[in-house]
Design a protein around this motif. Structure first.
Motif, short mmCIF file in Angstrom:
data_model
loop_
_atom_site.label_atom_id
_atom_site.label_comp_id
_atom_site.label_asym_id
_atom_site.label_seq_id
_atom_site.Cartn_x
_atom_site.Cartn_y
_atom_site.Cartn_z
N LEU A 55 0.34 -1.10 -0.32
CA LEU A 55 0.36 -0.01 0.27
C LEU A 55 0.81 1.44 -0.25
CD1 LEU A 55 -3.15 1.42 0.08
CD2 LEU A 55 -2.48 0.96 2.51
N GLU A 56 1.62 1.42 0.91
CA GLU A 56 3.07 2.71 0.61
C GLU A 56 3.59 2.13 -0.45
OE1 GLU A 56 5.52 1.30 3.44
OE2 GLU A 56 3.90 1.89 5.52
N ARG A 57 3.46 1.47 -1.57
CA ARG A 57 4.86 1.54 -2.23
C ARG A 57 3.24 1.97 -3.78
NH1 ARG A 57 7.24 -2.79 -1.15
NH2 ARG A 57 5.68 -4.65 -1.52
N LEU A 58 2.17 1.92 -3.21
CA LEU A 58 0.94 2.20 -4.26
C LEU A 58 0.59 3.54 -4.33
CD1 LEU A 58 -2.98 1.09 -5.23
CD2 LEU A 58 -2.46 2.93 -4.37
N CYS A 59 0.61 4.08 -2.78
CA CYS A 59 0.60 5.32 -2.62
C CYS A 59 1.74 6.30 -3.59
CB CYS A 59 0.72 5.43 -0.95
SG CYS A 59 -0.68 5.09 -0.03
N ASP A 60 3.23 6.23 -3.61
CA ASP A 60 4.34 6.53 -3.80
C ASP A 60 3.97 6.72 -5.34
OD1 ASP A 60 5.55 6.84 -1.19
OD2 ASP A 60 6.68 5.02 -1.81
N ARG A 61 3.51 5.96 -5.60
CA ARG A 61 3.77 5.76 -7.24
C ARG A 61 2.13 6.44 -7.94
NH1 ARG A 61 3.92 0.41 -9.82
NH2 ARG A 61 3.41 0.92 -11.69
N LEU A 62 0.42 7.16 -7.32
CA LEU A 62 -0.71 8.16 -7.37
C LEU A 62 -0.22 8.60 -8.63
CD1 LEU A 62 -1.99 8.00 -3.87
CD2 LEU A 62 -2.94 6.30 -5.36
N PRO A 63 0.77 9.69 -8.08
CA PRO A 63 0.68 10.53 -9.61
C PRO A 63 1.22 9.69 -11.03
CG PRO A 63 2.04 10.98 -7.54
CD PRO A 63 1.40 9.88 -7.85
N GLU A 64 1.48 8.33 -10.79
CA GLU A 64 1.75 7.16 -12.48
C GLU A 64 0.39 6.82 -12.82
OE1 GLU A 64 5.13 4.92 -12.05
OE2 GLU A 64 5.64 5.85 -10.63
N LEU A 65 -0.69 6.34 -11.26
CA LEU A 65 -1.47 5.61 -11.98
C LEU A 65 -2.92 5.95 -11.72
CD1 LEU A 65 -0.52 3.18 -8.40
CD2 LEU A 65 -0.24 2.87 -11.12
N LEU A 66 -3.14 7.47 -11.41
CA LEU A 66 -4.41 8.05 -11.44
C LEU A 66 -3.99 9.70 -12.54
CD1 LEU A 66 -5.63 7.84 -7.73
CD2 LEU A 66 -6.02 6.76 -10.24
N PRO A 67 -4.63 10.65 -12.83
CA PRO A 67 -4.30 11.62 -13.37
C PRO A 67 -5.08 12.39 -12.80
CG PRO A 67 -6.80 10.56 -14.41
CD PRO A 67 -6.05 9.57 -13.57
N ALA A 68 -4.12 13.76 -12.56
CA ALA A 68 -4.27 14.65 -11.34
C ALA A 68 -5.51 15.77 -12.26
CB ALA A 68 -3.25 15.86 -12.53
N ALA A 69 -6.43 15.24 -11.36
CA ALA A 69 -7.57 16.20 -11.14
C ALA A 69 -8.17 17.27 -10.65
CB ALA A 69 -8.64 15.05 -11.44
N PRO A 70 -9.35 17.89 -10.34
CA PRO A 70 -8.94 19.36 -9.06
C PRO A 70 -10.19 18.71 -8.50
CG PRO A 70 -10.60 19.50 -10.71
CD PRO A 70 -9.66 18.24 -11.61
N ALA A 71 -9.43 19.61 -7.03
CA ALA A 71 -10.37 19.25 -5.73
C ALA A 71 -12.16 19.78 -5.77
CB ALA A 71 -10.26 19.94 -4.59
N CYS A 72 -13.21 18.64 -5.52
CA CYS A 72 -14.32 19.22 -6.21
C CYS A 72 -15.41 18.19 -4.44
CB CYS A 72 -15.25 18.96 -7.07
SG CYS A 72 -15.31 16.98 -6.97
N LEU A 73 -16.90 19.11 -4.60
CA LEU A 73 -17.33 19.03 -3.33
C LEU A 73 -17.80 16.94 -3.09
CD1 LEU A 73 -18.32 19.12 -0.34
CD2 LEU A 73 -20.35 20.45 -1.58
N THR A 74 -17.81 16.32 -2.76
CA THR A 74 -17.84 15.33 -3.06
C THR A 74 -18.68 14.82 -1.58
OG1 THR A 74 -15.69 14.06 -1.90
CG2 THR A 74 -15.67 14.20 -3.57
N HIS A 75 -19.95 13.24 -1.81
CA HIS A 75 -20.70 13.29 -0.87
C HIS A 75 -19.48 12.18 0.04
CE1 HIS A 75 -22.57 9.99 1.42
NE2 HIS A 75 -23.90 10.44 1.15
N GLY A 76 -18.96 11.67 -0.31
CA GLY A 76 -17.35 10.69 0.71
C GLY A 76 -18.06 9.12 1.26
N ASP A 77 -19.18 8.85 0.69
CA ASP A 77 -19.22 7.77 1.37
C ASP A 77 -21.19 7.02 -0.01
OD1 ASP A 77 -19.87 5.22 2.65
OD2 ASP A 77 -20.88 6.34 4.45
N LEU A 78 -20.58 7.43 -0.31
CA LEU A 78 -22.00 7.01 -1.94
C LEU A 78 -21.83 5.65 -1.99
CD1 LEU A 78 -24.34 9.02 -3.04
CD2 LEU A 78 -22.00 9.24 -4.97
#
Length: 294
Positions: free
Chosen positions: A173-196
């Motif tokens: 999991l720590e390695r995955l977190c280090d690689r998040l910029p490679e795995l997911l596209p950059a995106a803006p923050a927006c209001l989210t429900h959070g438990d949808l």
């Protein structure tokens, strides 16, 4: 705790709702004791409480989330009748209809929420709650850092997570977190429900989509999408994903990202519930490519 329905009825009366004559337990939620409370005039309200002591701000934070989703995001939510330390009482909603038209309306509502509430930073002005656990929301400039630290790694110290995931899983999991910029596209923050997840989608008395049980923050829109995608949406919900993707301009790779984003919710389930409903198996499967080969 005494019988849950008696306990809830006592709390309703203590809050001033002395005209409640009976409570009918409802199922579906995992964290709280919930029921429809019938009043002397024949109407009903929804009420929930916790059987064990909880911090003072649990229901205040939930009420705030419902309000901001409605007033800022334009999403239907129940009216708040009582929100104190021990009790949350809301106007009653209806089960969602089993129609594609309903899910298409939800796609428009969620797309509007996500595209009209963009924010320059990730987080929220306060911590709030995801089930029985605090959701930490410090303001953060970088979405990858926010998701890694406060939505994934945040769960590793939890006793049930440490028991369910071995050292190799935690390191993956720590390695995955280090690689998040490679795995997911950059995106803006927006209001989210959070438990949808699907059980938090209901309908207003006139049939419009309505949302309950939020854990709001400003973060990636796809966090909400992933939760719906991976919690067994009914067959008629297929139109939701098609319409939402068209309205928000999702790229063709969005489906492949869903398991990565849903790690946050699986970890939260492991931390809070026994059995964990298969969450640990999902986590291990998603982490498999990030384990070091020996």
């Amino acid at each position: 705790m005494s019988d849950p329905t008696t306990f809830l009825l006592e709390r309703l009366h203590a809050s001033g709702l002395t005209d409640v004559t009976e409570v009918e337990p409802v199922t579906g939620g995992l964290a709280a004791t919930a029921a429809l409370a019938r009043r002397a005039d024949g109407t009903s309200v929804f009420a929930k409480t916790f059987g064990e002591p909880m911090p003072d701000d649990v229901f205040a934070a939930e009420a705030e989330g419902l309000t901001v989703l409605r007033e800022t995001g334009g999403v239907a939510t129940p009216d708040i009748l009582v929100a104190d330390r021990d009790l949350l009482v809301l106007s009653a909603l209806r089960p969602r209809p089993r129609t594609t038209a309903f899910w298409e309306r939800l796609a428009h509502a969620l797309a509007r929420l996500h595209t009209t509430t963009r924010h320059p930073r990730f987080g929220w002005h306060r911590d709030n709650w995801l089930g029985r656990r605090r959701q930490t929301n410090p303001w953060t400039d970088d979405g990858f850092e926010f998701f890694a630290r406060h939505r994934l790694l945040r769960w590793l110290p939890e006793p049930r997570v440490r028991q369910a995931l071995g050292a190799a899983d935690r390191a993956a999991l720590e390695r995955l977190c280090d690689r998040l910029p490679e795995l997911l596209p950059a995106a803006p923050a927006c209001l989210t429900h959070g438990d949808l997840w699907t059980l938090n989608v209901m309908a207003t008395p006139d049939g419009r989509p309505a949302l309950i049980d939020p854990a709001v923050s400003y973060t990636w829109a796809e966090v909400d999408l992933a939760h719906l995608w991976t919690t067994s949406p009914p067959p008629e919900a297929h139109v939701f994903f098609e319409v939402y993707a068209e309205l928000t301009g999702l790229d063709a790779g969005w489906r492949a990202r869903m398991p990565l984003l849903q790690l946050r919710q699986h970890l939260a389930v492991i931390a809070q519930f026994t059995p964990d409903l298969g969450a640990a198996d999902h986590v291990r499967a998603t982490l498999a490519p990030f384990r070091r080969r020996t």
